[in-house]
Design a protein around this motif. Structure first.
Motif, PDB file in Angstrom:
ATOM      1  N   ASP A 163      -5.732  23.432  15.409  1.00  0.00           N
ATOM      2  CA  ASP A 163      -5.218  24.155  14.235  1.00  0.00           C
ATOM      3  C   ASP A 163      -6.049  23.994  13.021  1.00  0.00           C
ATOM      4  OD1 ASP A 163      -3.327  24.955  15.683  1.00  0.00           O
ATOM      5  OD2 ASP A 163      -1.586  24.140  14.495  1.00  0.00           O
ATOM      6  N   VAL A 184      -3.280  35.565   6.143  1.00  0.00           N
ATOM      7  CA  VAL A 184      -2.132  36.000   7.263  1.00  0.00           C
ATOM      8  C   VAL A 184      -2.079  34.519   8.098  1.00  0.00           C
ATOM      9  CG1 VAL A 184      -1.398  37.179   9.179  1.00  0.00           C
ATOM     10  CG2 VAL A 184      -2.556  38.285   7.374  1.00  0.00           C
ATOM     11  N   SER A 231      -0.295  31.500   6.055  1.00  0.00           N
ATOM     12  CA  SER A 231       1.148  31.933   5.946  1.00  0.00           C
ATOM     13  C   SER A 231       1.875  31.615   7.275  1.00  0.00           C
ATOM     14  CB  SER A 231       1.336  33.155   5.347  1.00  0.00           C
ATOM     15  OG  SER A 231       1.013  34.045   6.434  1.00  0.00           O
ATOM     16  N   ASP A 232       1.148  31.549   8.391  1.00  0.00           N
ATOM     17  CA  ASP A 232       1.727  31.231   9.745  1.00  0.00           C
ATOM     18  C   ASP A 232       1.419  29.670  10.184  1.00  0.00           C
ATOM     19  OD1 ASP A 232       2.527  33.655   9.994  1.00  0.00           O
ATOM     20  OD2 ASP A 232       1.039  34.665  11.462  1.00  0.00           O
ATOM     21  N   ASP A 270       1.076  25.943  10.502  1.00  0.00           N
ATOM     22  CA  ASP A 270       1.962  24.474  10.309  1.00  0.00           C
ATOM     23  C   ASP A 270       1.183  23.901   9.216  1.00  0.00           C
ATOM     24  OD1 ASP A 270       3.477  22.149  11.073  1.00  0.00           O
ATOM     25  OD2 ASP A 270       1.686  21.338  11.284  1.00  0.00           O
TER      26      ASP A 270
END
Length: 815
Positions: free
Chosen positions: A646, A663, A666-667, A669
């Motif tokens: 990530d 975007v 905000s998604d 972890d």
């Protein structure tokens, strides 16, 4: 090097894996090329050489230890026939029984193996050498049978003969050829234990060798045969040893055996006490060592006992009414770790400079006191035990792993037909007296208790990918946590995301875990509980159910390769597949400038802010905003590792200035976002506080006069380039806001300084050679000073850019 137990006087219960059953088990060695035959032969053979080199080095140490043990034997024999013998011939035979034979077997083995490893050829065969070594294990059987009597005889002779006592207290062991230390002093008792330890070590090496030997290699069947002989030998020895662990008979006339023992911290009358807890087949006994005069036989004092028939674990509802546990603030624990590291550093310096043994002993005593404090005060996970006839007891553990081990061991025994009983004072005395003989854990788990030749553990970064798991009976919401040992106790370092409603979770998540003298990695697999009614109010209590747990040794030889090492850990029928590789601290701390200047990672901060026409880089502002929006209450924010894949994905979108950044943020972890911010500062081509000012920061923080320190530290901030200063002040205010939530997120100013200090100050490659003394075995003074610099600014009243620039009252020095 894996150890069965730290103490030389344990009952020699051996394990073919160097671990208790039920812990992590290596993959079976029959899969030719290690992990399912997937490795190419070349890599397998390269690993084979590494395994053999490591084993050869430890074999040299072992031979030197046997030599040291044999050294006094000849002069003792010579005096045995004189009018003033130190020992009788019978006593000499008993104490040194089979040592000469074992020495000759290993000397011949070493002399044959050494040239094969030194003049390496991938087709070289040495299986016959291991096969021959295994075939001579009968000598070890004789040694083990005599081991207990040898120890008892040596102890009696020491008490009755001052000359022998002096000899046995300080035997000189030769250091390895390339070692700086020519000799180390070891007790006879410790050396007599070495052969018992060695059998397990040889078996572990055979496992590793087979894992990295192709099935069509001529060595393969020979190594398989050697392993079979060794394993059969170990299990036959364990069968013989088991009866020795029988203590006294139970009220029902059956033999009472010791199942498990260890040191635990008990919260008694509001204070923390170190206890030695013994779990027998029908009773749990809590004891402490009595203070006895020097030379007197040590004894245990029973504090309390609970028959297993009367023992219950309180339910979550009952735990709500229990008093809350007072947790020691993290910054106090971190301060103590730093003190211990500084003392370790002094001990190393004294040894290197051939310092006085009295000075070294004084430092070691101080180190023991500090480590003992840490051992008492770091555990915070409650383990409550209740006697159905009244009293409750509370232990504090450092890891959920230990708690579940004790709970499972007790519950297994409770499945048998147990009866309640009361011990008479004589029975209790006999049982407590047997604890000293039967205990398997002898030493308090602090590094001061370790032999000098024991592995100091690994310092640096362990990269772990948790791939997948299988073996679950029904679908569940599953996640794993990773723990490593640090300063004698275990710390949770990473947690995978929850994989919902599955029997075969596929996490494929990578973590970077910092190691501080670590020797073991633990993996725990949990089922996530979403039922709010099952929430436990008890402090730090995890209500998620442990589905399985396992532990593996971090063998420096196996881990310290540049390649990923894939493995499987088995736990209660569940198999978790993972990979790991290790990077030493000095390797992981190199700053490498980016080749392309269009991105933000590895690019000077002044270049980025100028291009963006901003005062603080966009990446810093966005990550900080996201953490403050939804990560400020997250336990261990900035300390718990984010998933490496990530973090790399976020790094790529920031470098590409992708339109989807917001975007994605905000998604993502929150630990990955925190990890991206740390990575950005870590990869700056020069530290945020600059290479030029680094020596001055180190000098400034060392000043003792508060006024002089204040002047110097503020002057240094003013000397920073504007983009660096504005970004630093922005980050400083953010970290202070994170620390305000310490009661919830457990991140103190000290914790945050520990995480960010080296990241913001550590010099780049060229500079670090001049200023940094990164020791591989202990935290260097530089790292501690880097933490202290950031902590100074974090604890300082708010610093404003305009005030700082306007204020010329501070004296100016040329930096």
């Amino acid at each position: 090097m894996p150890y069965i137990d730290e103490s030389p006087t344990m009952s020699p219960q051996l394990s073919a894996r160097g671990q208790e059953s039920g812990d992590g088990v290596s993959p079976t060695p029959t899969d030719g090329l290690g992990t399912g035959g997937e490795r190419e032969a070349g890599k397998g053979l390269e690993m084979r050489k590494l395994v053999l080199s490591g084993f050869l080095a430890s074999e040299e140490i072992y031979i030197n230890q046997l030599e040291a043990l044999l050294l006094p034997m000849k002069p003792l024999k010579a005096t045995a026939t004189t009018s003033q013998p130190v020992l009788t011939l019978q006593q000499i035979e008993t104490i040194f029984y089979k040592i000469q034979d074992i020495y000759e077997i290993h000397k011949e083995f070493y002399d044959s193996l050494c040239p094969k490893v030194q003049q390496w050829d991938s087709n070289v065969t040495m299986g016959h050498l291991f096969q021959k070594l295994a075939s001579q294990l009968g000598v070890y059987k004789a040694f083990v049978d005599n081991y207990k009597i040898a120890l008892e005889t040596a102890e009696k002779c020491s008490q009755s003969n001052y000359q022998f006592q002096k000899i046995s207290e300080e035997l000189k062991v030769k250091g390895p050829k390339d070692s700086k230390e020519s000799h180390t002093s070891v007790t006879m008792e410790a050396l007599l234990y070495k052969p018992i330890d060695r059998v397990t070590r040889s078996t572990l090496v055979l496992h590793d060798l087979l894992k990295h030997t192709p099935a069509d290699h001529p060595d393969y069947p020979l190594l398989q045969d050697a392993l079979r002989i060794s394993q059969n030998f170990l299990s036959s020895i364990n069968e013989d040893i088991d009866p020795r662990r029988t203590a006294v008979t139970t009220p029902k006339g059956e033999t009472r055996q010791l199942v498990k023992d260890g040191f635990l911290v008990e919260l008694s009358e509001g204070s923390r006490k170190l206890r030695h807890v013994f779990l027998f087949t029908d009773v749990l006994l809590c004891a402490k060592l009595k203070k006895t005069a020097v030379g007197k036989h040590q004894q245990y004092d029973c504090k309390w006992y609970v028959p297993l028939a009367d023992l219950v674990f309180p339910s979550p509802e009952e735990s709500e009414h229990c008093p809350q546990v007072h947790v020691i603030p993290d910054h106090e624990l971190e301060d103590m770790k730093m003190k211990i590291s500084a003392i370790k550093s002094e001990v190393q310096k004294e040894k290197a400079n051939k310092g006085q043994s009295r000075a070294i002993e004084r430092l070691k005593k101080k180190m023991f006191e500090n480590e003992f404090w840490l051992l008492l005060n770091s555990p915070a996970i409650p383990f409550r035990i209740h006697n159905r006839n009244g009293k409750s007891y509370l232990f504090l553990l450092s890891s959920d792993y230990e708690r579940s081990e004790w709970r499972e061991a007790i519950q297994r025994l409770q499945k048998k037909d147990l009866q309640a009983f009361v011990l008479s004072s004589v029975e209790l005395q006999v049982l407590t007296g047997s604890c000293f003989k039967l205990r398997t854990v002898h030493n308090i788990p602090v590094t001061s208790n370790k032999d000098d030749d024991e592995s100091p553990g690994l310092y640096g970064f362990l990269h772990v990918i948790v791939h997948s798991a299988k073996g679950f009976k029904q679908s569940a919401n599953l996640y794993c946590t990773l723990e490593v040992d640090s300063f004698g106790y275990f710390v949770s370092k990473a947690k995978t995301r929850v994989f919902r409603d599955t029997t075969e979770p596929q996490w494929n998540e990578e973590f970077e875990i910092e190691l501080e003298g670590s020797q073991s990695l633990r993996i725990l697999c949990y089922e996530k509980c979403y039922d709010k009614t099952k929430l436990n109010k008890d402090n730090n209590e995890i209500v998620d159910k442990i589905m399985g747990k396992g532990q593996i040794q971090l063998d420096p030889q196996a881990v310290q390769t540049k390649n990923w090492h894939m493995d499987v850990i088995e736990m209660n029928g569940i198999k978790v597949e993972f990979s790991m590789k290790f990077t030493s601290r000095d390797m992981s701390l190199k700053r490498t400038p980016s080749k392309k200047q269009t991105g933000v990672f590895g690019v000077k901060i002044s270049v980025v802010t100028k291009r963006e026409r901003s005062k603080v880089p966009y990446i810093v502002r966005q990550c900080v905003e996201e953490v403050e929006k939804r990560g400020i209450d997250e336990v261990g924010i900035y300390r718990i590792s984010g998933v490496a894949t990530d973090i790399q994905a976020l790094k790529a979108v920031f470098d590409a200035n992708n339109k989807d950044i917001l975007v994605m943020l905000s998604d993502m972890d929150i630990n990955a976002i925190a990890g991206t911010l740390k990575l950005y500062f870590r990869e700056l081509p020069e530290p945020l506080l600059t290479d030029r000012l680094y020596p001055a920061f180190m000098e400034g923080i060392a000043l003792s006069d508060p006024a002089a320190k204040e002047n110097c530290m503020m002057h240094l901030l003013r000397s920073l380039p504007d983009p660096n200063l504005i970004t630093f002040l922005f980050l400083l205010e953010h970290l202070k806001r994170v620390a305000e939530k310490e009661p919830i997120n457990k991140m103190s100013l000290h914790n945050l300084a520990t995480v960010f200090g080296p990241t913001l100050l550590r010099p780049s490659e060229g500079e670090s050679k001049a200023h940094l003394t990164l020791a591989s075995d202990i935290w260097s003074h530089d790292v501690m000073a880097q933490v202290q610099v950031l902590l100074y600014y974090l604890q300082h009243p708010p610093i404003s850019f305009s005030e700082l620039k306007r204020n010329t009252l501070y004296f100016s020095t040329d930096v």
